[in-house]
Design a protein around this motif. Structure first.
Motif, PDB file in Angstrom:
ATOM      1  N   PHE A  88      54.136  31.278  68.490  1.00  0.00           N
ATOM      2  CA  PHE A  88      53.277  32.372  68.943  1.00  0.00           C
ATOM      3  C   PHE A  88      51.804  32.037  68.735  1.00  0.00           C
ATOM      4  CE2 PHE A  88      55.826  36.618  69.069  1.00  0.00           C
ATOM      5  CZ  PHE A  88      56.521  36.137  70.161  1.00  0.00           C
ATOM      6  N   VAL A  89      51.480  31.449  67.604  1.00  0.00           N
ATOM      7  CA  VAL A  89      50.083  31.073  67.359  1.00  0.00           C
ATOM      8  C   VAL A  89      49.603  30.117  68.446  1.00  0.00           C
ATOM      9  CG1 VAL A  89      48.540  29.875  65.774  1.00  0.00           C
ATOM     10  CG2 VAL A  89      50.259  31.462  64.885  1.00  0.00           C
ATOM     11  N   GLY A  90      50.511  29.226  68.886  1.00  0.00           N
ATOM     12  CA  GLY A  90      50.143  28.273  69.931  1.00  0.00           C
ATOM     13  C   GLY A  90      49.839  28.909  71.269  1.00  0.00           C
ATOM     14  N   VAL A  91      50.218  30.174  71.444  1.00  0.00           N
ATOM     15  CA  VAL A  91      49.934  30.894  72.691  1.00  0.00           C
ATOM     16  C   VAL A  91      48.478  31.325  72.763  1.00  0.00           C
ATOM     17  CG1 VAL A  91      50.416  33.034  73.954  1.00  0.00           C
ATOM     18  CG2 VAL A  91      52.308  31.725  72.963  1.00  0.00           C
ATOM     19  N   LEU A  92      47.901  31.672  71.609  1.00  0.00           N
ATOM     20  CA  LEU A  92      46.661  32.445  71.596  1.00  0.00           C
ATOM     21  C   LEU A  92      45.488  31.721  72.246  1.00  0.00           C
ATOM     22  CD1 LEU A  92      46.992  34.009  68.031  1.00  0.00           C
ATOM     23  CD2 LEU A  92      47.674  34.971  70.252  1.00  0.00           C
ATOM     24  N   ASP A  93      45.316  30.441  71.941  1.00  0.00           N
ATOM     25  CA  ASP A  93      44.189  29.727  72.544  1.00  0.00           C
ATOM     26  C   ASP A  93      44.348  29.622  74.057  1.00  0.00           C
ATOM     27  OD1 ASP A  93      46.390  28.048  72.137  1.00  0.00           O
ATOM     28  OD2 ASP A  93      45.159  26.244  71.976  1.00  0.00           O
ATOM     29  N   LYS A  94      45.567  29.423  74.517  1.00  0.00           N
ATOM     30  CA  LYS A  94      45.800  29.292  75.948  1.00  0.00           C
ATOM     31  C   LYS A  94      45.541  30.619  76.659  1.00  0.00           C
ATOM     32  CE  LYS A  94      49.088  25.812  74.551  1.00  0.00           C
ATOM     33  NZ  LYS A  94      48.557  25.860  73.162  1.00  0.00           N
ATOM     34  N   ALA A  95      45.896  31.722  75.996  1.00  0.00           N
ATOM     35  CA  ALA A  95      45.645  33.044  76.578  1.00  0.00           C
ATOM     36  C   ALA A  95      44.151  33.350  76.640  1.00  0.00           C
ATOM     37  CB  ALA A  95      46.363  34.112  75.756  1.00  0.00           C
ATOM     38  N   VAL A  96      43.437  33.037  75.567  1.00  0.00           N
ATOM     39  CA  VAL A  96      41.997  33.318  75.543  1.00  0.00           C
ATOM     40  C   VAL A  96      41.270  32.481  76.598  1.00  0.00           C
ATOM     41  CG1 VAL A  96      39.891  33.144  74.163  1.00  0.00           C
ATOM     42  CG2 VAL A  96      41.972  34.098  73.151  1.00  0.00           C
ATOM     43  N   LYS A  97      41.668  31.236  76.760  1.00  0.00           N
ATOM     44  CA  LYS A  97      41.036  30.402  77.790  1.00  0.00           C
ATOM     45  C   LYS A  97      41.252  30.990  79.180  1.00  0.00           C
ATOM     46  CE  LYS A  97      41.462  26.094  75.171  1.00  0.00           C
ATOM     47  NZ  LYS A  97      42.171  24.799  75.065  1.00  0.00           N
ATOM     48  N   ARG A  98      42.436  31.545  79.413  1.00  0.00           N
ATOM     49  CA  ARG A  98      42.720  32.158  80.724  1.00  0.00           C
ATOM     50  C   ARG A  98      41.896  33.431  80.914  1.00  0.00           C
ATOM     51  NH1 ARG A  98      43.586  32.256  85.605  1.00  0.00           N
ATOM     52  NH2 ARG A  98      45.644  32.264  86.576  1.00  0.00           N
ATOM     53  N   ILE A  99      41.697  34.176  79.834  1.00  0.00           N
ATOM     54  CA  ILE A  99      40.855  35.379  79.909  1.00  0.00           C
ATOM     55  C   ILE A  99      39.420  34.988  80.271  1.00  0.00           C
ATOM     56  CG2 ILE A  99      39.792  37.202  78.518  1.00  0.00           C
ATOM     57  CD1 ILE A  99      42.514  37.314  76.991  1.00  0.00           C
ATOM     58  N   ILE A 100      38.910  33.948  79.622  1.00  0.00           N
ATOM     59  CA  ILE A 100      37.543  33.485  79.907  1.00  0.00           C
ATOM     60  C   ILE A 100      37.429  32.999  81.349  1.00  0.00           C
ATOM     61  CG2 ILE A 100      35.813  31.747  79.305  1.00  0.00           C
ATOM     62  CD1 ILE A 100      36.917  31.851  76.424  1.00  0.00           C
TER      63      ILE A 100
END
Length: 559
Positions: free
Chosen positions: A65-77
């Motif tokens: 789950f932690v590995g998801v967070l950076d990928k999600a934030v990059k997509r938001i940006i």
């Protein structure tokens, strides 16, 4: 304003503080959530990303789950340019095609942290929600062929705009779930988590200054990269290939190239996407990241810098790179199979590092229906514990979540009975023979849920249900994972995958997870260890005699 400093001691203080902030975010979300899958099982993850979305620190919980967070934030940006983002904004995404990475049950919340008029960090979390709509209660269906069948999609949208909730999005979420009270509680718990993270980061920035804080993040990423490259230098170089048959007969393949400057995982030659057992491209990156961490430097910070030497190559349209509108309800079984595949590929080249096979499945179990006490709909979502493989010098762990699932826990019987419409008749270790060796595999579990009302349902998704965990160097293979439905007066019905299986009062759901594989010739097992196994009920005297040639001391004395 605080003085700008590049003092390494100050950097170290800030970097360790970020870990503490992520842990506090985790605690806040856990203690305020409505669902036992979050507050008991800890099916969540928290983290802090830098301004560009690279993961900087993480709290406890599920590594995947932690590995998801950076990928999600990059997509938001990517979707919301920084100039359009304001203090107080908060974003949500559960859509794997819009940074959600996993499946629709997992909601990601992310909040920018501003200082001196610019974003300096992001706080983010992810948690499994019991129901987000879709074709079946619990939202996970092994019969789904399209993501449109799996629930409501939230594609990296602004949930709160400059501190003002976007009520339309909240309403869409509430009306698309069978459990609106639980969803509401879990959503606001997640919002509380990212907000407490923002508060703590602003305290750090106020104390040390914006420039010093940002420099500490850069230094932390560079430290992660240095540690990764130092560990990479010690690995054997070459090209390694492995393929493994799956329960359904499909062949999964991986090719790993280890060079001085890169660790390359090639997954192009794999089956086409199918049903709901697919993973997003970003999801398989997480599997590769976890395996890379396991074989390099487990003590180094697992931040964005650490994973710079890792490269993952996929083929769109395959199970390891699903294309829209493919379904992803059971993505976890694809990713955990890949994690296993990578480690097994490397095991012969890293002697002593990788243990024998483990039960290696999330073993997702969903039971629900009208609650017998008040008639309201309930849904229990349970991952399961299982047996880990043995290693040279030690037996495998018993009743532990898979390494992919991380530092999580089972739901206690008392909580399950109080919150859900089930009785827990049995919660024990799996007594089935299997996994014996000089060092034996850990034991899985044997749990019985008794249904207390009519018109209930069961949905499950288990792998390693046909092909068991492997033994090593003469150790015996472990045992498979499966579920049985025991109906009064009827024959046992066995399942590995199934959706909306009807349950009625008196039916029993029997969950059995695998024993891990053994290591070494069973005949070399210490007598004291065999006696402990017999005494603890892990092994029958008959099985001990068959596998180990064991005879109780009294019988030998009589002879």
């Amino acid at each position: 304003m605080s003085e700008i400093t590049h003092d390494p001691v100050t950097f170290d203080i800030i970097q360790n503080a970020l870990e503490a902030v992520a842990d506090e975010m985790f605690a806040a979300q856990r203690k305020t959530s409505m669902s036992a899958i979050i507050y008991e099982v800890l099916d969540l993850g928290t983290g802090i990303c830098d301004a560009n979305g690279e993961i900087a620190s993480s709290g406890a919980g599920i590594p995947a789950f932690v590995g998801v967070l950076d990928k999600a934030v990059k997509r938001i940006i990517e979707k919301h340019p920084p100039e359009t983002i304001r203090p107080g904004d908060l974003f949500a995404s559960n859509d794997p095609y819009w940074g959600g990475v996993t499946h629709l049950n997992d909601m990601i919340l992310a909040m920018p942290v501003f200082s001196d008029g610019r974003i300096v960090a992001w706080t983010s979390n992810i948690a499994h929600w019991n129901d987000v709509g879709g074709m079946v209660p619990g939202s996970m269906s092994s019969d789904a062929t399209s993501i449109f069948q799996e629930g409501v999609r939230i594609p990296a949208v602004k949930l709160i705009d400059a501190g003002v909730p976007n009520q339309a999005v909240f309403d869409i979420l509430y009306v698309n779930t069978r459990l609106p009270d639980y969803l509401r509680g879990d959503l606001w718990a997640g919002i509380a988590g990212v907000r407490i993270g923002e508060r703590r980061i602003l305290e750090l920035v106020e104390k040390y200054g914006t420039e010093t804080f940002e420099a500490a993040l850069v230094d932390f990423m560079d430290l992660g990269e240095r540690r990764a490259r130092a560990a990479l230098a010690s690995l054997p170089k070459g090209v390694f290939h492995f393929e493994e048959e799956q329960d359904d007969g499909a062949i999964h393949k991986v090719t790993i190239e280890i060079r001085d400057d890169a660790f390359v995982v090639d997954l192009r030659d794999n089956p086409k996407q199918s049903g709901s057992k697919n993973s997003s491209r970003e999801g398989v990156e997480i599997s590769a990241q976890l395996a890379f961490k396991a074989v390099t430097d487990t003590a180094a910070p697992g931040n964005g810098g650490f994973f710079r030497p890792l490269e993952v190559i996929t083929q769109p349209g395959t199970i390891f790179h699903v294309e829209e509108p493919g379904a992803l309800g059971y993505y976890s079984e694809v990713e955990i199979r890949l994690f296993d595949l990578i480690l097994r590929c490397l095991a012969p080249h890293l002697p002593g590092l990788v243990p024998a096979g483990n039960f290696a499945s999330i073993c997702g179990t969903v039971v629900g229906g009208p609650h017998p006490d008040h008639g309201r709909h309930y849904t229990i979502v349970e991952p399961q514990l299982g047996g880990w493989g043995a290693q040279v010098g030690r037996d495998g762990n018993s009743a532990i979540f898979s390494g992919f699932h991380g530092d999580t826990f089972n739901c206690p019987a008392e909580v399950a009975e109080a919150r859900y419409g089930l009785a827990v008749d049995r919660m024990a270790l799996n007594p089935t023979p299997g996994g014996e060796g000089e060092w034996r595999g850990g034991k899985g579990i044997n749990v019985h849920y008794r249904v207390r009302a009519d018109n209930n349902f069961l949905s499950v998704g288990y792998t390693r249900s046909r092909i068991p965990p492997w033994g090593v160097d003469g150790g015996l293979d472990g045992t498979p994972n499966y579920v049985e439905v025991l109906r009064p007066g009827g024959a046992a019905e066995r399942y590995s995958f199934g959706t909306d299986i009807p349950l009625n009062i008196g039916d029993v759901v029997k969950v059995v997870t695998g024993n891990g594989g053994g290591v070494g010739d069973p005949k070399k097992r210490a007598r004291s260890a065999i006696e402990d196994d017999v005494r603890n009920g892990y092994l029958s005297p008959e099985r001990a005699a068959e596998i180990y040639g064991y005879k109780p001391a009294a019988a030998e004395a009589a002879r």
